[in-house]
Design an enzyme around this catalytic site. Sequence first.
Site, PDB file in Angstrom:
ATOM      1  N   CYS A  96      -8.024  -6.146  -4.397  1.00  0.00           N
ATOM      2  CA  CYS A  96      -9.407  -5.675  -4.312  1.00  0.00           C
ATOM      3  C   CYS A  96     -10.042  -6.041  -2.983  1.00  0.00           C
ATOM      4  CB  CYS A  96     -10.229  -6.321  -5.421  1.00  0.00           C
ATOM      5  SG  CYS A  96      -9.537  -6.044  -7.038  1.00  0.00           S
TER       6      CYS A  96
ATOM      7  N   ARG B 155      -5.601  -3.045   1.997  1.00  0.00           N
ATOM      8  CA  ARG B 155      -5.279  -4.106   1.039  1.00  0.00           C
ATOM      9  C   ARG B 155      -4.620  -3.532  -0.213  1.00  0.00           C
ATOM     10  NH1 ARG B 155      -8.382  -8.796   1.936  1.00  0.00           N
ATOM     11  NH2 ARG B 155      -8.426  -9.306  -0.266  1.00  0.00           N
TER      12      ARG B 155
ATOM     13  N   TRP C  91      -7.964  -2.971  -7.257  1.00  0.00           N
ATOM     14  CA  TRP C  91      -6.528  -2.931  -7.538  1.00  0.00           C
ATOM     15  C   TRP C  91      -6.398  -3.458  -8.962  1.00  0.00           C
ATOM     16  CZ3 TRP C  91      -2.378  -6.512  -8.243  1.00  0.00           C
ATOM     17  CH2 TRP C  91      -1.112  -5.959  -8.022  1.00  0.00           C
TER      18      TRP C  91
ATOM     19  N   ASN D 121     -13.190  -9.745  -6.949  1.00  0.00           N
ATOM     20  CA  ASN D 121     -11.761  -9.752  -6.624  1.00  0.00           C
ATOM     21  C   ASN D 121     -11.185 -11.024  -7.227  1.00  0.00           C
ATOM     22  OD1 ASN D 121      -9.239  -9.897  -5.434  1.00  0.00           O
ATOM     23  ND2 ASN D 121     -10.011 -10.462  -3.412  1.00  0.00           N
ATOM     24  N   GLY D 122     -10.186 -10.891  -8.082  1.00  0.00           N
ATOM     25  CA  GLY D 122      -9.592 -12.086  -8.699  1.00  0.00           C
ATOM     26  C   GLY D 122      -9.371 -11.833 -10.175  1.00  0.00           C
TER      27      GLY D 122
ATOM     28  N   GLU E  14      15.683  -7.664   4.047  1.00  0.00           N
ATOM     29  CA  GLU E  14      14.417  -7.186   4.611  1.00  0.00           C
ATOM     30  C   GLU E  14      14.501  -5.693   4.962  1.00  0.00           C
ATOM     31  OE1 GLU E  14      11.506  -8.158   4.629  1.00  0.00           O
ATOM     32  OE2 GLU E  14      10.500  -7.089   6.245  1.00  0.00           O
TER      33      GLU E  14
ATOM     34  N   LYS F 242      11.990  -2.938   3.325  1.00  0.00           N
ATOM     35  CA  LYS F 242      11.173  -1.992   4.102  1.00  0.00           C
ATOM     36  C   LYS F 242      11.384  -0.581   3.593  1.00  0.00           C
ATOM     37  CE  LYS F 242       8.850  -4.057   5.517  1.00  0.00           C
ATOM     38  NZ  LYS F 242       8.757  -5.402   5.365  1.00  0.00           N
TER      39      LYS F 242
ATOM     40  N   GLU G 214       9.862  -0.109   0.058  1.00  0.00           N
ATOM     41  CA  GLU G 214       8.399  -0.196   0.063  1.00  0.00           C
ATOM     42  C   GLU G 214       7.738   1.099   0.523  1.00  0.00           C
ATOM     43  OE1 GLU G 214       6.855  -4.656   1.057  1.00  0.00           O
ATOM     44  OE2 GLU G 214       8.040  -3.718   2.617  1.00  0.00           O
TER      45      GLU G 214
ATOM     46  N   HIS H  82      32.313  -7.951  -5.804  1.00  0.00           N
ATOM     47  CA  HIS H  82      32.258  -8.605  -7.118  1.00  0.00           C
ATOM     48  C   HIS H  82      31.334  -7.865  -8.085  1.00  0.00           C
ATOM     49  CE1 HIS H  82      34.728 -11.809  -5.653  1.00  0.00           C
ATOM     50  NE2 HIS H  82      33.924 -11.967  -4.616  1.00  0.00           N
TER      51      HIS H  82
ATOM     52  N   LYS I  12      -1.509  -5.479   0.317  1.00  0.00           N
ATOM     53  CA  LYS I  12      -1.205  -6.299   1.498  1.00  0.00           C
ATOM     54  C   LYS I  12      -1.275  -7.775   1.153  1.00  0.00           C
ATOM     55  CE  LYS I  12      -0.701  -6.950   5.959  1.00  0.00           C
ATOM     56  NZ  LYS I  12       0.628  -6.553   6.421  1.00  0.00           N
TER      57      LYS I  12
END
Length: 622
Positions: A2, A29, A79, A105-106, A495, A499, A502, A518, A617
């Site tokens: 948020c 965000r 969010w 926010n939270g 990574e 990327k 995402e 394996h 973010k």
Amino acid sequence: MCGIIGYVGPTGTDVTTILLDGLARLEYRGYDSAGIAVLTTAGRLELHRRAGKLANLVTMLKNGSRPAPGTLGIGHTRWATHGRPDDTNAHPHPDCTGLLTVVHNGIVENYAELRQELMLAGHTFRSETDTEVLSHLIESYYFGEAQHDLEMSVRLALRRITGSYAIAVVSQEHPDLLIGARCNGPLIVGLGEHEQFLASDIPAILKHTRRIIILDEGEIAALRPDSVSITTLDGIVVKREPIVVDWDAEAAEKGGYPHFVLKEIYEQPQALRRALLGRIRDGQLHLAELTRMQQEGLLNNIQRIIIVACGTSYHAGLIAKYAIEQWARIPVEAVTAAEFRYSDPIVGPETLCIAVTQSGETADTLVGIRQAREHGAPVISITNVVASAITRLSDAVLYLQAGPEIGVVATKTFVTSVSVLSMLGLYLGQLRGRIPAAPMGEFLSALERLPDQIQHILDKASHSDDAIEPLAQHMAHSQSMMFIGRGVGYPTALEGALKLKEISYIHAEGFPAGELKHGSIALLDPETPLIAIATASHVYEKVVSNMQEVRARDARVIAIASEGDEGIRRHADDVLYVPATLEVFSPLLAIIPLQLFAYHTAVARGCNVDQPRNLAKSVTVE
Ligand code: G6P
């Protein structure tokens, strides 16, 4: 996560534009609905909320319902955590009277019992959110028998809350008062001329002011056009000087690139130079930020290091494990913060905990580090955001100096995190007397060459005949891709895969190259391309063997290799070259073509590169 924006100023201000502009700068965000409340000069508090992107709210306002100019307003990008991302659950949330309204926010962890209590007392809830209990709680104090003023009502309400919050509150009865408060959620105050701002972060208000006050945990700010007062939840007055932010407003814009992500990929040489600036001088390493810890003896008896981080920062930590163990010969574990915090970790004064968090606000990392501190562990944090929450939990802070990163996916903060961690590894190695002067000089000059080497990769990628973009376009139809590597190439593979998934939403996984056979090799077929990190290293031959195993299964192999390695062409269908460097620094170069590959794949698939679906973010909830 948020985003919050708030404004209070003179009569007749176009508050709506200020709020919408601030929300646009908070879009990075991550969010799934947006809303504003504006107190117009006529004295009416108008509320507008819309599910989906900010553009939906803007269109709705354009179609006739835009609030008139006023004095005061709050805005929010939500969010979703509690309740679907729809119009009703979008913030701001009014109380029963509609006279006051709240953005948050939270997470209010005890919201269920509070909701029950408030409903029994006659309050009517309209949304499924945890936030709405705040509106009604404030209402209960404000309109209750004791008739507390608005600030006191907010204070009393917050004392009842467990969980995390950054909030902004306005009331129709107070056209010149904006209230903000925070506890484990980011909130800043921006000081203007006869106007004041509240925001989740600096870029949201940079256009209006550079004088910023960072609120601390458990503080309430009462903003009026000509004054700002800060108090604790207990009512104790707090005096705090503003800091002056020297960020260039341009730096927070796209600067001519089609996406923030591409701009930030191209900013990496510059970001890395800034991260190294002042830390490598005259062939010597200077981490002045650690002097106090060193003087207090906090680094003398370190027996073990734990790196606590999430997402890309965790991958930076995995890479750093190799560097720190090699140079300092101290055992290092990199642990994802969400696992660390519930693992009843065995830490104490002899365990150095390193928090890596570009935002400095990731809830799991903050809680994990707080626990480590409670056990007496010294803490060094590595972050990009000045005065972020993690800095207050740390004995020392190493800033990334990467500049604002707006794209949701981490690019320049990854490269700078790995570099700063590497310098920390060298520092600890030096402190233990394990790195003689000559190799130290070699390590530092290799580090100093990296910005130019990254620039070289980027320059090459800008040429029309470069292979990355056509390759990405060709692969864009793939359902799945695999990434392999050994040693530091393994976290690089992780990574690279992260990327890709995402931003392009293609399923991708990173594997230790030797582990592939394996089990995971069963996933390979001619439709599943594999990217191998095959830069020069002590395990190069082993990686090449694994590439051969893959090719034998008819999968298409793309190699990331060191310039000059012509032989690799025999083992790969495509090769993307990067300059040669020391093995320990190779991820810093190998990741660049992988970032570009993910970017171009995402663009070819028409994905929202800067704000990928479902991602945020800064993840300020558990
Ligand atoms: C979110 C972001 C990732 C980031 C992770 C950790 O999930 O989308 O890009 O790597 O958080 O963030 P931090 O700010 O702690 O580095």
